[in-house]
Design an enzyme around this catalytic site. Structure first.
Site, PDB file in Angstrom:
ATOM      1  N   GLU A 172       0.824  -1.214   0.000  1.00 21.99           N
ATOM      2  CA  GLU A 172       0.000   0.000   0.000  1.00 21.99           C
ATOM      3  C   GLU A 172       0.861   1.267   0.000  1.00 21.99           C
ATOM      4  O   GLU A 172       0.758   2.112   0.871  1.00 21.99           O
ATOM      5  CB  GLU A 172      -0.963  -0.025   1.189  1.00 21.99           C
ATOM      6  CG  GLU A 172      -1.998  -1.134   1.029  1.00 21.99           C
ATOM      7  CD  GLU A 172      -2.933  -1.273   2.208  1.00 21.99           C
ATOM      8  OE1 GLU A 172      -4.142  -1.415   1.982  1.00 21.99           O
ATOM      9  OE2 GLU A 172      -2.456  -1.264   3.358  1.00 21.99           O
TER      10      GLU A 172
ATOM     11  N   GLU B 252      -4.261 -10.392   0.368  1.00 22.99           N
ATOM     12  CA  GLU B 252      -5.039 -10.236   1.599  1.00 22.99           C
ATOM     13  C   GLU B 252      -6.498 -10.533   1.269  1.00 22.99           C
ATOM     14  O   GLU B 252      -7.026 -10.040   0.270  1.00 22.99           O
ATOM     15  CB  GLU B 252      -4.939  -8.817   2.165  1.00 22.99           C
ATOM     16  CG  GLU B 252      -3.578  -8.437   2.698  1.00 22.99           C
ATOM     17  CD  GLU B 252      -3.535  -7.019   3.261  1.00 22.99           C
ATOM     18  OE1 GLU B 252      -4.627  -6.491   3.612  1.00 22.99           O
ATOM     19  OE2 GLU B 252      -2.442  -6.440   3.337  1.00 22.99           O
TER      20      GLU B 252
END
Length: 956
Positions: A418, A488
Site C-alpha cells: 500500500e 489479503e
C-alpha cells in the site's frame, strides 16, 4: 572522533537518506565458529520529549547514568512504562509534511557497558561488527565515545565495523533512538507505533579471511531429480555437503541427485562454507521457482497458497519476539494446514525464516515499506514517486534481499504494501530482478502489474475472483497473462471471517487462481491490568483506529480463534466426502506429497455416539488424485436414530511439527436421517386464577408467558431478532451503504417492542398472539406462539409473518429465554465443539458435546455476538431438555445481547443472576466486511414467513 555536542531535529532525523556509516547488507546466518557476544539484556535508559532535548555527552566514556531507568533490549520503551503506544491503521499520527517530523519527538537514549569475554580473539587478529537487527524508527550509534553512524529502516539489519574501537573491558555502547524520522513516512503499516531497540544487538568477530557475504544457489531439475549447487562468496573457500558427497570450491557448480525442498517436505542438507578465517554452517534446500505457463511453479508444479499474513506480535513485548514465540507461530500454522506466510509488512526476525526453512512454509518476504497515509491526499508527495527517496527505497530492498537470499522457503520478494505507484518501486523491482533471478516479485498496489510477476489484489469479492479466474477481468495484456493471488482476503476481525469455504472452492476451480493469504495471523491486543487487552484509543491517543488492530486468527495469547479452526478445515490437504454405494471419496489436495504419511480411520455414530470404528485402507494417492474407498457395512438401522459416518485423516507417525494421530482432515456425512419424535397433543390448557397450566408447564394467564416447566423456573421465551453486532456486521467506514450493523441500528432492531394482542386457551393449544416491531417504524413481525403438550413434554411452534416493507435481512430469528444462574453444565447433540454461523460452519462436527456456560463464550477482544452452536438437535441445560424441529442454533451466556453489545472490553461483562439462552431458527451470515466483502447472498437471513418448533421436557 569524539562525541558531537548537539543534535538538532533538522539533522539526520529528517534526512531522506537511509543513513551513514553502516556496512553493505549481507547474508544472515545464525552462527559460525567465529566469536559472538549478545548485547541483549538490561540497558540504561533516558527518555526525552524532543530530538534535541539532550546533548551527546551521554555517549562519552565515564558518563554517570546511575540515575537512569532501565529497559530490556530487545524491547519497546512504551511497553516498559515510558510513554504510551499509538495505533493507527493508515493515518500518520503526525502532520504529513515529508520529510519533516514533529518537534515533540520522543527520544530514547540507551547505554550498555560490556566487557569482551576472556576467550575473545586477539583484538589485533581481525575485525568486529556491531549488528542491530531492528530499531524503530531511526538511531545514531556511538561506541566508546566515537560516533560510528546512523540508520533508518526499522525492520532491517544494520552493521557497523567496530573492531578498531573495542577494548578488552569497559566498552560503552550508546544508542539514541527517535520515535519519528523521515523513515516513518516509509513505515506506515497497520500496526502499533512502538519505538525502541526491539530486535537483537550482537557483536560479531570477523576473522581475517572470513566471508563478508555469500549466496547459495541451489536449484532443482524435476525432470532428472538432480540439484545444482553453487555458492558464491566474496573470498575463496570450499563448500562441503557430506550427505551429498559434495566438496567443491566456492563459485564452482556441482550437480547431484537430491531430494527437493518444498513446504510439504522441507528437505534440508547440512553443509559448511569454509574460508581461511571462518566455517559457516549452511542449510541448503534445492528448489526452482519460476513463472511458467502463466503460473507460479516450484519444481515444475504450480502452487496453491493457503496462507496467512503475519505481523510480529506478542501481547506484552510487542514486536520483540523470542525464539519460543516464533516457533509457536510456525507450529500453529503447520498444525492448522497453513502452507504459506506473507511477512506483512516487513522482513521478519531472521530466525523466523530459519523455522520456515526447517518446518516448511512458502514465504513471501515483504520489504519494510508502506506509505498508505498518502492516500488521504490522493498520493500527492508520495515518496515512492519522488527521486529523492529512491536511494532509501533501494537500500531497504537490498537489505531484505541480501539478508534473506539463502532461505529456500522464500519464493517471492514483495516490494512492500500500500505505497501507491511510482518510479521508486520500479527501481526496486529492477534491482531485485537483476540481483536474484531465482525468485519472483510481488506488489499489490499497481493494477497494471508493471513491476511484478503476478497479479495481486486485496479483498476482492467472491464474484470478482471468479471473473478473474475465468479471465474476464480485463486490464493490461501483461496482467491478463499473470497468475492471480489474493495477498489479503477474509479479514479475520472479531467473529469471522465468513465465506472462506466459498473462496476456496473458487480457487480450486481455476488454475490461474493460486490462493491467498488471510488477513491476519494474530490480534495485536496489548495486555492491560484493567481492560484485559487494550486496543487503539485505550492509551489516550488523539488519533487512533480503535480495535481494527485486533483482526487475527489468533487471540493475543496465541489461542486459536474459531476462525483459525474454520480455516484449517477449509484448506485441509485431503478432502473426504461421502460417495455412492457405501463408499467415501478421498482426494489428495497437496501440491506435491502423496498420502503415504497419513492414516485413515472411520467411525459410525448413532445419535452422536460412536457405535463402531476402525481403520480404513486408503491408497497413497499422488497429489491431485482421488479414489472411492469402500466403507464397512453401517450398523443396523435402529428406528428413529440418526446415523452418521466420520472419516479422519491422521498423521501416521510423529513429525517435527505434530505428533502421531494429529488430525489433518476429516469428513462427515449422513447414513440414516434424523426422525423427530412427534408430540401428540393430549392435554388441554387449564386456567386457574392468574395461571394457565398445560401438561408440565405453567404460564402467566395475563401475558401468556411461560414461567416454569416441571418445576424449572424460567423467563420467556419470546421472539428475538437482535445480536450484539460483530466487527463484520458493523463493517469498515468506507462501506457505509451496506454495513448491516449500522443499518440494523437505524431501523431499531436493537430495541424491538413486543405488543400482546391475544392469549387464547381454548381447545388443545395455548395460543399467544403478538406483534414485534421497532419504535418509529411501520415494519413489524406478526408472531404467534402455539403451545401443546402430551402430558410430559411441551411443544412450542412459533410462526412469524413480516409486515411492511422489509429492506434488510434480520440479524437472527428465534426465541430467547432465561434460566437461573445455577444452570451451568451444557450437553448437546449437534455441531461443535466451537461456535459456527451460516458461512463459518465447515469445521462444525455433528456429535455429542459438553461444556460449561462460560466455556461456550468466545473471548473476542471487543465483545460481540459469539458462541452459537450450529445444527443442534437437542440441548440439555439447567434441568431442561430442548429439542428443535428443524435443527437450530443454540447460544447460552450470563449476560444479555444488549449488555454484550455495549461492552468495549471483556472486563465490562459482569455475570448476572440469569443464564440467557437463544434458540435460533436462523442466523445472518458473518462475511468479512470489517474490511472485505459482506456475507454472500445465500447466507442472508431474509425477513420472510417462517415457522419453527421446540420441544421442552425435564429429563428423568
Amino acid at each position: 572522533m569524539s562525541a558531537r555536542t548537539s543534535v538538532t531535529a533538522t539533522d539526520y532525523v529528517e534526512d531522506v537518506s537511509p543513513g551513514s556509516g553502516a556496512l553493505p547488507p549481507r547474508a544472515w546466518y545464525a552462527s559460525s565458529d567465529a566469536a559472538s557476544l549478545s548485547l541483549n539484556g538490561s540497558w540504561r535508559f533516558r527518555l526525552s520529549p524532543t530530538a534535541d532535548a539532550q546533548d551527546d555527552s551521554f555517549a562519552e566514556q565515564g558518563y554517570d547514568a546511575g540515575d537512569w531507568a532501565q529497559v530490556t533490549v530487545p524491547g519497546h520503551w512504551v511497553l516498559q512504562g515510558h510513554g504510551s503506544p499509538v495505533y493507527t491503521n493508515h493515518l500518520y499520527p503526525f502532520p504529513v509534511d515529508p520529510p519533516h517530523v514533529p518537534t515533540d519527538n520522543p527520544t530514547g537514549d540507551h547505554l550498555r557497558s560490556f566487557d569482551l569475554p576472556e576467550d575473545w580473539p586477539d583484538l589485533d587478529g581481525g575485525g568486529a561488527v556491531l549488528r542491530f537487527d531492528g530499531v524503530e524508527s531511526c538511531a545514531r550509534v556511538w561506541l566508546n565515545g566515537t560516533d560510528i553512524g546512523e540508520f533508518k529502516g526499522s525492520r532491517l539489519a544494520h552493521e557497523f565495523a567496530v573492531g578498531h574501537l573495542l577494548r578488552p573491558a569497559g566498552n560503552v555502547l550508546a544508542v539514541r533512538v527517535h520515535q519519528w524520522s523521515a523513515g516513518s513516512y516509509l513505515e506506515d503499516q497497520d500496526q502499533w507505533w512502538l519505538p525502541g531497540v526491539f530486535r537483537d544487538v550482537t557483536l560479531l568477530h570477523r576473522p581475517a579471511g572470513s566471508a563478508l557475504d555469500f549466496f547459495v544457489h541451489a536449484s532443482y531439475d524435476h525432470t532428472t531429480g538432480e540439484g545444482t549447487l553453487r555458492v558464491d562468496s566474496d573470498v575463496d573457500g570450499r563448500v562441503t555437503v557430506p550427505d551429498l558427497g559434495v566438496d567443491v570450491a566456492t563459485g564452482e557448480p556441482v550437480t547431484v541427485p537430491v531430494e527437493p525442498w518444498t513446504a510439504e517436505s522441507p528437505r534440508l542438507y547440512d553443509g559448511v562454507l569454509a574460508t581461511e578465517g571462518e566455517r559457516i554452517p549452511l542449510r541448503i534446500g534445492f528448489r526452482t521457482v519460476r513463472l511458467a505457463d502463466g503460473l507460479i511453479q516450484v519444481n515444475g508444479r504450480p502452487l496453491l497458497f493457503k496462507g496467512v499474513n503475519r505481523h510480529e506480535w506478542h501481547p506484552e513485548r510487542g514486536r520483540a519476539l523470542d525464539p519460543a514465540t516464533m516457533l509457536a507461530d510456525v507450529l500453529l500454522m503447520k498444525r492448522h494446514n497453513i502452507n504459506a506466510v506473507r511477512t506483512s509488512h516487513y522482513p521478519p526476525h531472521p530466525a523466523f525464516l530459519d523455522l520456515c526453512d526447517e518446518y516448511g512454509l512458502w514465504v513471501i518476504d515483504e520489504c519494510d515499506l508502506e506509505t498508505h497515509g498518502f492516500t488521504e491526499q490522493g498520493w500527492r508527495d508520495n515518496p515512492v514517486d519522488d527521486d529523492r527517496w529512491t536511494p532509501a527505497l533501494l537500500d531497504r530492498a537490498a537489505r531484505m534481499v541480501e539478508r534473506d537470499k539463502n532461505h529456500p522457503s522464500v519464493v517471492v520478494w514483495s516490494l512492500g504494501n500500500e505505497a501507491g505507484t511510482g518510479r521508486g518501486l520500479t527501481a526496486m523491482a529492477e534491482w531485485i530482478h537483476a540481483r536474484d533471478t531465482s525468485r519472483l516479485v510481488h506488489y499489490e498496489g499497481d493494477p497494471d502489474c508493471r513491476d511484478t510477476d503476478m497479479y495481486a489484489r486485496m479483498y476482492a469479492s467472491h464474484a470478482e475472483v471468479e471473473r478473474i479466474g475465468q479471465g474476464l477481468d480485463g486490464g493490461t495484456r501483461k496482467r491478463r497473462r499473470l497468475p492471480f493471488v489474493l495477498c489479503e482476503y477474509a479479514h479475520a476481525m472479531g467473529n469471522g471471517p465468513g465465506g472462506l469455504a466459498d473462496y476456496q472452492r473458487i480457487f480450486e476451480a481455476h488454475d490461474r487462481l493460486q490462493g491467498g493469504f488471510v488477513w491476519e495471523w494474530i490480534d495485536h491486543g496489548i495486555r492491560h491490568p484493567e481492560l484485559g487487552y487494550a486496543y487503539g484509543g485505550d492509551f489516550g491517543e488523539e488519533l487512533h483506529d480503535s480495535n481494527f488492530v485486533c483482526d487475527g486468527l489468533l487471540f493475543p495469547d496465541r489461542e486459536p480463534s474459531p476462525g483459525l479452526v474454520e480455516y484449517k478445515k477449509v484448506i485441509e490437504p485431503v478432502r473426504i466426502e461421502g460417495g455412492p454405494d457405501g463408499t467415501v471419496r478421498v482426494t489428495n489436495r497437496y501440491d506435491f506429497a502423496d498420502l503415504s504419511a497419513l492414516a485413515f480411520t472411520w467411525s459410525y455414530e448413532r445419535d452422536g455416539e460412536s457405535v463402531e470404528s476402525g481403520t480404513l485402507s486408503v491408497p497413497a494417492l499422488a497429489a491431485g488424485e482421488s479414489a472411492d474407498v469402500k466403507l464397512p457395512q453401517p450398523p443396523e438401522d435402529r428406528g428413529d436414530a440418526e446415523t452418521r459416518c466420520t472419516v479422519r485423516a491422521l498423521l501416521a507417525a510423529d513429525t517435527a511439527w505434530a505428533p502421531r494421530g494429529h488430525v489433518v482432515g476429516w469428513g462427515q456425512f449422513a447414513v440414516t436421517p434424523r426422525t423427530p419424535v412427534p408430540v401428540a397433543p393430549a392435554e388441554r390448557p387449564v386456567r386457574t386464577d392468574d395461571r394457565i397450566t398445560l401438561g408440565p408447564a405453567v404460564f402467566d394467564a395475563r401475558t401468556g408467558r411461560l414461567t416454569s416447566i416441571g418445576g424449572v423456573e424460567l423467563t420467556g421465551p419470546r421472539l428475538d431478532v437482535w445480536r450484539a453486532t460483530t466487527d463484520n456486521d458493523d463493517g469498515a467506514p468506507w462501506q457505509s451503504d451496506t454495513r448491516h450493523g449500522v443499518l440494523w441500528r437505524q431501523l431499531g432492531l436493537h430495541r424491538m417492542q413486543h405488543r400482546l394482542d391475544a392469549v387464547e386457551s381454548g381447545g388443545e393449544a395455548l395460543t399467544v398472539r403478538t406483534r414485534v416491531a421497532p419504535a418509529a417504524r411501520e415494519v413489524g413481525l406478526d408472531t404467534v406462539y402455539r403451545w401443546t403438550s402430551d402430558g410430559h413434554r411441551l411443544r412450542l411452534t412459533v410462526s412469524v409473518t413480516p409486515e411492511g416493507e422489509w429492506k434488510l435481512p434480520l440479524p437472527r430469528l428465534g426465541v430467547r429465554l432465561g434460566l437461573p444462574a445455577s444452570a451451568d453444565l451444557v450437553r448437546w447433540f449437534g455441531g461443535g465443539p466451537g461456535e459456527a454461523y451460516p458461512d463459518t460452519k465447515s469445521a462444525s462436527l455433528v456429535s455429542r458435546w459438553e461444556s460449561r456456560v462460560d466455556g461456550m463464550q468466545t473471548p473476542y477482544v471487543r465483545p460481540q455476538e459469539n458462541g452459537a452452536r450450529a445444527d443442534v438437535r437437542w440441548v440439555e441445560l439447567g434441568g431442561l431438555r430442548i429439542e428443535g424441529e428443524p435443527e437450530f442454533w443454540f447460544t447460552a451466556r450470563r449476560w444479555t445481547a444488549e449488555q454484550l453489545d455495549t461492552a468495549a472490553h471483556l472486563t465490562d461483562l459482569t455475570p448476572g443472576d440469569t443464564v440467557w439462552v437463544n434458540l435460533d431458527h436462523g442466523q445472518h451470515g458473518i462475511g468479512s466486511q470489517s474490511c472485505g466483502p459482506g456475507p454472500l447472498p445465500q447466507y442472508f437471513l431474509h425477513a420472510e414467513p417462517a415457522e419453527f418448533s421446540f420441544v421442552f421436557s425435564v429429563p428423568d
